[in-house]
Scaffold this motif. Structure first.
Motif, PDB file in Angstrom:
ATOM      1  N   HIS A   3       0.473  -1.161  -0.027  1.00 34.25           N
ATOM      2  CA  HIS A   3       0.011   0.029  -0.149  1.00 34.25           C
ATOM      3  C   HIS A   3       1.151   1.106  -0.034  1.00 34.25           C
ATOM      4  CE1 HIS A   3      -2.816  -2.994   1.056  1.00 34.25           C
ATOM      5  NE2 HIS A   3      -3.975  -1.939   1.113  1.00 34.25           N
ATOM      6  N   LEU A  48       0.089   2.148   6.369  1.00 28.86           N
ATOM      7  CA  LEU A  48      -0.603   0.998   5.342  1.00 28.86           C
ATOM      8  C   LEU A  48      -2.058   1.844   5.118  1.00 28.86           C
ATOM      9  CD1 LEU A  48      -2.192  -2.047   5.272  1.00 28.86           C
ATOM     10  CD2 LEU A  48      -4.168  -0.056   4.317  1.00 28.86           C
ATOM     11  N   SER A  49      -2.697   3.160   5.449  1.00 26.20           N
ATOM     12  CA  SER A  49      -3.636   3.490   4.870  1.00 26.20           C
ATOM     13  C   SER A  49      -2.846   5.329   4.751  1.00 26.20           C
ATOM     14  CB  SER A  49      -4.842   3.460   6.259  1.00 26.20           C
ATOM     15  OG  SER A  49      -4.223   3.979   7.850  1.00 26.20           O
ATOM     16  N   VAL A  50      -2.199   5.727   5.830  1.00 23.94           N
ATOM     17  CA  VAL A  50      -1.836   7.106   6.106  1.00 23.94           C
ATOM     18  C   VAL A  50      -1.238   6.998   4.787  1.00 23.94           C
ATOM     19  CG1 VAL A  50      -0.382   8.749   6.552  1.00 23.94           C
ATOM     20  CG2 VAL A  50      -1.597   7.818   8.008  1.00 23.94           C
ATOM     21  N   PHE A  83      -1.222   5.262   1.867  1.00 30.50           N
ATOM     22  CA  PHE A  83      -2.180   4.797   0.762  1.00 30.50           C
ATOM     23  C   PHE A  83      -3.318   6.071   0.021  1.00 30.50           C
ATOM     24  CE2 PHE A  83      -5.863   2.623  -1.144  1.00 30.50           C
ATOM     25  CZ  PHE A  83      -5.754   1.788  -2.346  1.00 30.50           C
ATOM     26  N   GLY A  84      -3.580   6.523   1.157  1.00 30.63           N
ATOM     27  CA  GLY A  84      -4.107   8.125   1.500  1.00 30.63           C
ATOM     28  C   GLY A  84      -3.861   8.852   0.664  1.00 30.63           C
ATOM     29  N   LEU A  85      -2.252   8.937   1.000  1.00 26.26           N
ATOM     30  CA  LEU A  85      -1.872   9.943   0.136  1.00 26.26           C
ATOM     31  C   LEU A  85      -1.616   9.546  -0.825  1.00 26.26           C
ATOM     32  CD1 LEU A  85       0.118  12.561   0.343  1.00 26.26           C
ATOM     33  CD2 LEU A  85       2.080  10.975   0.267  1.00 26.26           C
ATOM     34  N   LEU A 101      -3.536   7.919  -3.308  1.00 28.00           N
ATOM     35  CA  LEU A 101      -4.915   8.340  -3.410  1.00 28.00           C
ATOM     36  C   LEU A 101      -4.751  10.066  -4.104  1.00 28.00           C
ATOM     37  CD1 LEU A 101      -6.913   6.638  -3.827  1.00 28.00           C
ATOM     38  CD2 LEU A 101      -7.918   6.530  -1.977  1.00 28.00           C
ATOM     39  N   MET A 102      -4.848  10.537  -2.971  1.00 31.27           N
ATOM     40  CA  MET A 102      -5.341  12.464  -3.348  1.00 31.27           C
ATOM     41  C   MET A 102      -4.090  12.491  -4.278  1.00 31.27           C
ATOM     42  SD  MET A 102      -4.331  14.822   0.314  1.00 31.27           S
ATOM     43  CE  MET A 102      -2.986  15.523  -0.468  1.00 31.27           C
ATOM     44  N   THR A 134      -5.628  11.621  -7.402  1.00 32.35           N
ATOM     45  CA  THR A 134      -6.962  12.074  -7.666  1.00 32.35           C
ATOM     46  C   THR A 134      -6.207  14.113  -8.804  1.00 32.35           C
ATOM     47  OG1 THR A 134      -7.348  12.240  -5.567  1.00 32.35           O
ATOM     48  CG2 THR A 134      -8.394  10.928  -7.224  1.00 32.35           C
ATOM     49  N   PHE A 135      -5.899  14.423  -7.158  1.00 39.17           N
ATOM     50  CA  PHE A 135      -5.465  15.864  -7.708  1.00 39.17           C
ATOM     51  C   PHE A 135      -4.482  15.806  -9.429  1.00 39.17           C
ATOM     52  CE2 PHE A 135      -1.192  18.257  -7.960  1.00 39.17           C
ATOM     53  CZ  PHE A 135      -1.987  19.536  -7.617  1.00 39.17           C
ATOM     54  N   ARG A 165      -7.181  15.572 -12.226  1.00 32.85           N
ATOM     55  CA  ARG A 165      -8.421  16.118 -12.421  1.00 32.85           C
ATOM     56  C   ARG A 165      -7.661  17.344 -13.034  1.00 32.85           C
ATOM     57  NH1 ARG A 165     -11.703  15.051  -6.674  1.00 32.85           N
ATOM     58  NH2 ARG A 165     -12.203  12.942  -7.406  1.00 32.85           N
ATOM     59  N   ASP A 198      -4.267   3.937 -12.472  1.00 40.93           N
ATOM     60  CA  ASP A 198      -4.383   3.324 -10.932  1.00 40.93           C
ATOM     61  C   ASP A 198      -5.572   1.758 -11.065  1.00 40.93           C
ATOM     62  OD1 ASP A 198      -6.461   3.867 -13.290  1.00 40.93           O
ATOM     63  OD2 ASP A 198      -8.041   4.423 -12.525  1.00 40.93           O
ATOM     64  N   LEU A 222      -3.436  -0.433  -8.880  1.00 38.86           N
ATOM     65  CA  LEU A 222      -4.699  -0.940  -7.573  1.00 38.86           C
ATOM     66  C   LEU A 222      -4.774  -1.996  -7.612  1.00 38.86           C
ATOM     67  CD1 LEU A 222      -7.337   2.105  -7.213  1.00 38.86           C
ATOM     68  CD2 LEU A 222      -5.046   1.649  -5.652  1.00 38.86           C
ATOM     69  N   PHE A 223      -5.671  -2.688  -8.257  1.00 38.52           N
ATOM     70  CA  PHE A 223      -6.236  -3.826  -8.491  1.00 38.52           C
ATOM     71  C   PHE A 223      -5.134  -4.847  -9.092  1.00 38.52           C
ATOM     72  CE2 PHE A 223     -10.028  -1.899  -6.791  1.00 38.52           C
ATOM     73  CZ  PHE A 223     -10.120  -2.891  -6.428  1.00 38.52           C
TER      74      PHE A 223
END
Lengths: 295, 337
Positions: free
Chosen positions: A48, A103-105, A107-109, A111-112, A115-116, A119, A129, A132-133
């Motif tokens: 992650h 892991l979550s932090v 991964f969140g980074l 993700l951020m 998406t940044f 867009r 992406d 991810l899978f």
């Protein structure tokens, strides 16, 4: 028979199967050390944590060349591991919580950042992406060559350091007492694991990569008590799951390769836990029954 | 890590319930997720208890397998509906306000608000009801079992609550943010407090702060809300890790440093005490001699003497040092202990 034929002659399928084979074998080898060293969940965190590295490598380098992205992923995974060690050492958090936190932090980074990027008007990031899978179907011959090269490097290093790895895995105290550099060796094992994880991201993705490390190793552990055999078997099981999953997903419509490979590996693990001679559950049940009858 | 495992592993439960009801807002989904969560925990315990698989490996084995089943089910049977894997993994909070709860044609507000509100209410109720039992089972499971509480039942109950919470948050924020929100605020709070009640309150406050800061960050960058919240959770934890009084990294470092100077002053006091009033005093009790005798560098010796002077432990005439009353007392006390 048709499957075999297309395996030999269909370019795409051959590429995918080869890639999954290399991946399965390498992660089987390193997963053995991870499982024996009780570091099974580290793989999940590292995989992650690699995501922001991939995105940053793309942002800085601007290319989707697999080696550049792998480098980014490996760096981020490595930074994540070091942070994990620091948090465990300097706080009273349990390793378990620290793993989930990083892991979550991370991964969140990732993700951020992703998406940044998405867009922004020039959306050339498309395809990032798939990490991810994972997307085994998207493997190119060049990817497989990169996979094989890094995989070979990993195997050579493991063989070269075999004795030291073995000792550090089973008896770090003794290893330290005869003057081995235990910390450096442990970091080396972890570093190789990070590499293997990074290899797998493209094929099975962030979420499922950890299972590629654990399942073949757990399965192999049931069949033998010797490290050499266990590592060999794990590589074999990993490769089997890789090729089998890739083939099955190509033969059946709407069956994504990553999860299929993971399910294959999990099935092998389950089968081994139940049926392996001596250690397996069924075997144990039979022995208990025999003892009862005798007494 | 169990919450991470659960948040992934409940996927097949949700998918199956969805396939049965064809309705993403059915309460059956929450129930199915809760059941799958308990199933996950049981499978892990079962595998662990065989002794063939270490506990961490068991977790790592079970949840990817279940998650894979979920992904395959989605790909095969639900690929063309709203339920896609990205949404499950990442969530899309930005759409939450558009999914409204309507009753008899009246718009009552966003659905997630009601769902999460109900879960919050349920949790507070459960917490108040079982506070004592949970506290005991957390800190001393053996004693809890001895006095007839059932720690196993509590454990599974807790895990079921975790599963319900995770699935409630699922379609709003995705499974990764759930983990960040579940782990980071309590991890940050534990640097500050020792009492369980204060710990719970503080981590709830950190959780709220995480959400608010994360949302602002996402607005500013126009990035994923779930991702930004995970980042803000990480930032809050890092601040706590570094700056918390007493247990933070900086506080520990400062403490170690001041202890080092303190120890040096004590050493100085003992040294001066040993030679006090003896013939060699003129020779031994000079600043320059400290360098040789105690192995201190010139700067270090000067700094120690300066600090000891400020505290009134030693007096200094030219280069010669002598102990004050307080210095004698300190040296004697340290020698006797």
């Amino acid at each position: 028979m048709r499957l075999l034929e297309s395996l030999l002659f269909d370019y795409t399928l051959r590429t995918i199967a080869l890639g999954s084979l290399v991946l399965g074998a390498v992660s089987g080898v390193l997963g053995s050390f991870a499982v024996l060293r009780r570091q099974s969940l580290l793989g999940d965190t590292v995989s992650h944590a690699a995501l922001p590295g991939i995105v940053l490598a793309f942002m800085l380098g601007g290319s989707k060349a697999p080696l550049a992205l792998m480098l980014g992923a490996a760096t981020a995974g490595w930074v994540g591991t070091l942070l994990l060690l620091a948090v465990v050492r300097h706080s009273r958090l349990k390793e378990d919580s620290a793993l989930a936190l990083l892991l979550s932090v991370f991964f969140g980074l990732g993700l951020m950042l992703l998406t940044f990027l998405q867009r922004r008007p020039d959306s050339s990031q498309a395809g990032l992406d798939r990490f991810l899978f994972g997307q085994a179907a998207g493997l190119l011959a060049s990817d497989v060559i990169a996979l094989a090269a890094v995989g070979a490097l990993v195997l050579v290093l493991v063989l070269a350091l075999w004795k030291s790895f073995k000792l550090v895995t089973f008896d770090p105290g003794f290893a330290a007492s005869i003057g081995m550099r235990v910390r450096a060796l442990e970091l080396a094992i972890t570093w190789l694991m990070v590499l293997a994880i990074v290899l797998g991201l493209q094929t099975v993705g962030v979420v499922l990569m950890s299972s590629m490390l654990i399942a073949p190793a757990v399965a192999a552990r049931q069949w033998t008590d010797r490290l050499g055999r266990m590592v060999g078997l794990a590589a074999l099981f990993g490769a089997l799951a890789g090729v089998g999953g890739a083939l099955l997903s190509s033969a059946v419509e709407k069956l994504p390769a990553g999860p299929t490979i993971v399910l294959g590996a999990s099935a092998i693990a389950l089968f081994s836990v139940l049926l392996a001679p001596h250690r397996g559950l069924l075997w144990r049940r039979l022995r208990a029954r025999r003892l009862e009858v005798e007494s | 890590m169990m919450s991470d495992a659960i948040s992934h592993a409940i996927l097949p439960g949700i998918v199956v319930a969805f396939l049965l009801t064809q309705d993403l807002s059915s309460p059956l989904l929450v129930l199915a997720a809760g059941a799958t969560g308990v199933l996950t925990v049981s499978l892990v315990e079962l595998l662990g208890r065989t002794g063939l698989v270490a506990r961490d490996a068991a977790i790592g084995l079970v949840f990817p397998a279940l998650f894979s089943i979920g992904v395959v089910l989605i790909a095969r049977y639900a690929g063309d509906v709203h339920l896609d894997t990205d949404a499950v993994l990442l969530g899309e909070l930005a759409f939450a306000p558009f999914r409204r709860l309507t009753l008899l044609g009246v718009d009552l507000g966003p659905r997630s608000l009601y769902l999460m509100g109900a879960i919050l209410f349920l949790q507070i109720a459960l917490l108040l009801l079982f506070y004592k039992e949970l506290k005991l089972a957390t800190f001393d499971p053996a004693f809890a079992a001895a006095i007839g509480l059932a720690p196993a039942a509590l454990h599974y109950g807790l895990m079921a609550t975790v599963s319900v919470t995770v699935v409630g948050a699922f379609d709003a924020v995705g499974s990764v943010l759930v983990v960040a929100l579940m782990v980071a605020p309590p991890a940050a709070a534990h640097f500050f407090v020792r009492r369980l009640s204060a710990f719970l309150a503080l981590s709830a406050a950190f959780g709220i702060a995480t959400a608010v800061v994360g949302y602002a960050l996402a607005r500013a960058l126009d990035a994923s809300i779930a991702g930004s919240m995970a980042v803000s959770a990480g930032a809050i934890f890092s601040l706590a890790f570094l700056l918390a009084p007493e247990r933070g990294l900086v506080a520990a470092w400062l403490r170690r440093r001041s202890q080092r100077w303190e120890f040096a002053q004590e050493t100085l006091a003992i040294h001066l005490l040993q030679h006090r009033g003896l013939p060699e005093e003129q020779e031994e009790c000079r600043v320059a001699h400290l360098e040789q005798h105690l192995g201190w560098s010139a700067e270090r010796a000067a700094e120690v003497v300066r600090r000891a002077e400020n505290r009134g432990l030693v007096r200094r005439e030219a280069d010669l040092l002598s102990l004050s009353e307080a210095g004698v007392a300190l040296g004697k006390e340290r020698l006797s202990t």
